[in-house]
Scaffold this active site. Structure first.
Site, PDB file in Angstrom:
ATOM      1  N   HIS A  69      49.411  66.498 108.236  1.00  0.00           N
ATOM      2  CA  HIS A  69      49.030  66.565 109.656  1.00  0.00           C
ATOM      3  C   HIS A  69      47.897  65.592 110.001  1.00  0.00           C
ATOM      4  CE1 HIS A  69      45.935  69.564 108.245  1.00  0.00           C
ATOM      5  NE2 HIS A  69      45.227  68.968 109.193  1.00  0.00           N
ATOM      6  N   SER A  79      40.200  68.247 106.778  1.00  0.00           N
ATOM      7  CA  SER A  79      41.582  68.339 106.304  1.00  0.00           C
ATOM      8  C   SER A  79      41.927  67.181 105.371  1.00  0.00           C
ATOM      9  CB  SER A  79      42.549  68.330 107.489  1.00  0.00           C
ATOM     10  OG  SER A  79      42.420  69.512 108.243  1.00  0.00           O
ATOM     11  N   ASP A  84      52.615  70.248 103.800  1.00  0.00           N
ATOM     12  CA  ASP A  84      51.522  69.548 104.494  1.00  0.00           C
ATOM     13  C   ASP A  84      50.840  68.530 103.587  1.00  0.00           C
ATOM     14  OD1 ASP A  84      49.886  68.798 106.547  1.00  0.00           O
ATOM     15  OD2 ASP A  84      48.721  70.652 106.626  1.00  0.00           O
TER      16      ASP A  84
END
Length: 318
Positions: free
Chosen positions: A141, A260, A182
């Site tokens: 992402h 992230s 992810d």
């Protein structure tokens, strides 16, 4: 003992004189006065001895804190060394939207910012160096816009450091993605640089309560360290394509926007997970302290396929 002994060596009272039956003996008052004075002085001396026979009370906190302070200093030094040894393996990723399609260049690595000063930073994230060949592991992402770009207006700029600590920018190119977990792998040109890959650990034997540390770039602040513990194991979180990621690690080490893709490491500096998601209070964007990382064992199973084939093993025959 000397003060107590002196009370027993007082001179005995003189025999009373027989001058008159109505008169008081001449020795009485002086003797009582002297005895009272000696007893008072002796009491004061004993109290003084008792007072100085013990350490000064104000020294107690300092003496008691010395072992604790040494232990605290050792713990702090350990965390400082942990960060210093691991942070060179962590990278800062900027997701750029270009104002125009860049011209083709004969150079193996083009400077995106130099070619398009109007490039807009659409997001930031983190990642870590997987090997010395320039492979960078991050969350899907973080680079999903680049992964789905069809017209060439998306780009990715990676800030990383070589083994000597020298920082430099390179363009990151996607070579493999797995939205179900992810995960994504970027490749940067590292010709002339020697990288320091992160040390890969295992998530198989993690225990709730053990210390862990997150390194990343929250809100664009590079090389930020946050600390916490493993709060839970075997959690389930949603992936970008809607499927469930099982076995996620829950931690209270702060993970915010920009973290992230960065590593979650243990007390030995081994990566045990990829920081991926956090629950936020609705409408505030503030972390609730409930954060999640993809276990490194899942990453180890997936990344080699992404490097070689560009897709996970499960997609190879579709």
């Amino acid at each position: 003992m000397e003060m107590l002994a002196s009370l027993h060596t007082l001179p005995s009272p003189l025999p009373p004189t027989t001058t008159s039956s109505s008169s008081e003996p001449s020795y009485k008052t002086p003797f009582i006065t002297r005895r009272r004075a000696i007893i008072s002085a002796s009491t004061a001396a004993i109290a003084s001895l008792l007072h100085f026979s013990n350490p000064i009370p104000s020294l107690y906190p300092a003496i008691a804190l010395q072992p604790q302070q040494v232990e605290l200093d050792q713990e702090e030094d350990r965390i400082v060394r942990l960060f210093q040894e691991t942070s060179p393996s962590v990278v800062f990723i900027e997701d750029l939207e270009l104002a125009k399609i860049p011209k083709s260049s004969s150079k193996g690595d083009r400077d995106v910012v130099a070619e398009d000063e109007d490039a807009k930073v659409e997001g930031t994230g983190s990642g870590f160096i997987w090997d010395k060949f320039g492979h960078i592991v991050t969350n899907y992402h973080v680079v999903d816009k680049l992964a789905t770009d069809q017209i060439g207006l998306q780009s990715c700029k990676v800030l990383l450091a070589d083994a000597s600590g020298t920082s430099f920018y390179k363009e990151g190119k996607i070579i493999g993605i797995d939205p179900s977990y992810d995960l994504a792998v970027l490749k940067v040109d590292v010709e002339g640089y020697e990288l320091k890959p992160i040390v890969v650990g295992t998530s198989r034997d993690l225990r709730v309560g053990q210390s862990c540390f997150a390194i990343g770039n929250p809100f664009g602040y590079e090389n930020t360290l946050t600390t916490g513990v493993v709060s839970g194991l075997g959690r389930e979180i949603p992936s970008p394509n809607g499927r469930a990621i099982r076995g996620a690690i829950q931690t209270d080490a702060a993970i915010n926007a920009g973290n992230s893709g960065g590593p979650l490491i243990d007390s030995y500096g081994h990566v045990i997970g990829i920081n991926t998601a956090t629950f936020t209070r609705k409408g505030t964007g503030i972390s609730s302290g409930v954060n999640f990382a993809i276990p490194i064992d899942t990453v180890v199973r997936t990344v080699p396929y992404l490097i070689v084939y560009g897709t996970p093993y499960s997609n190879r025959f579709q």
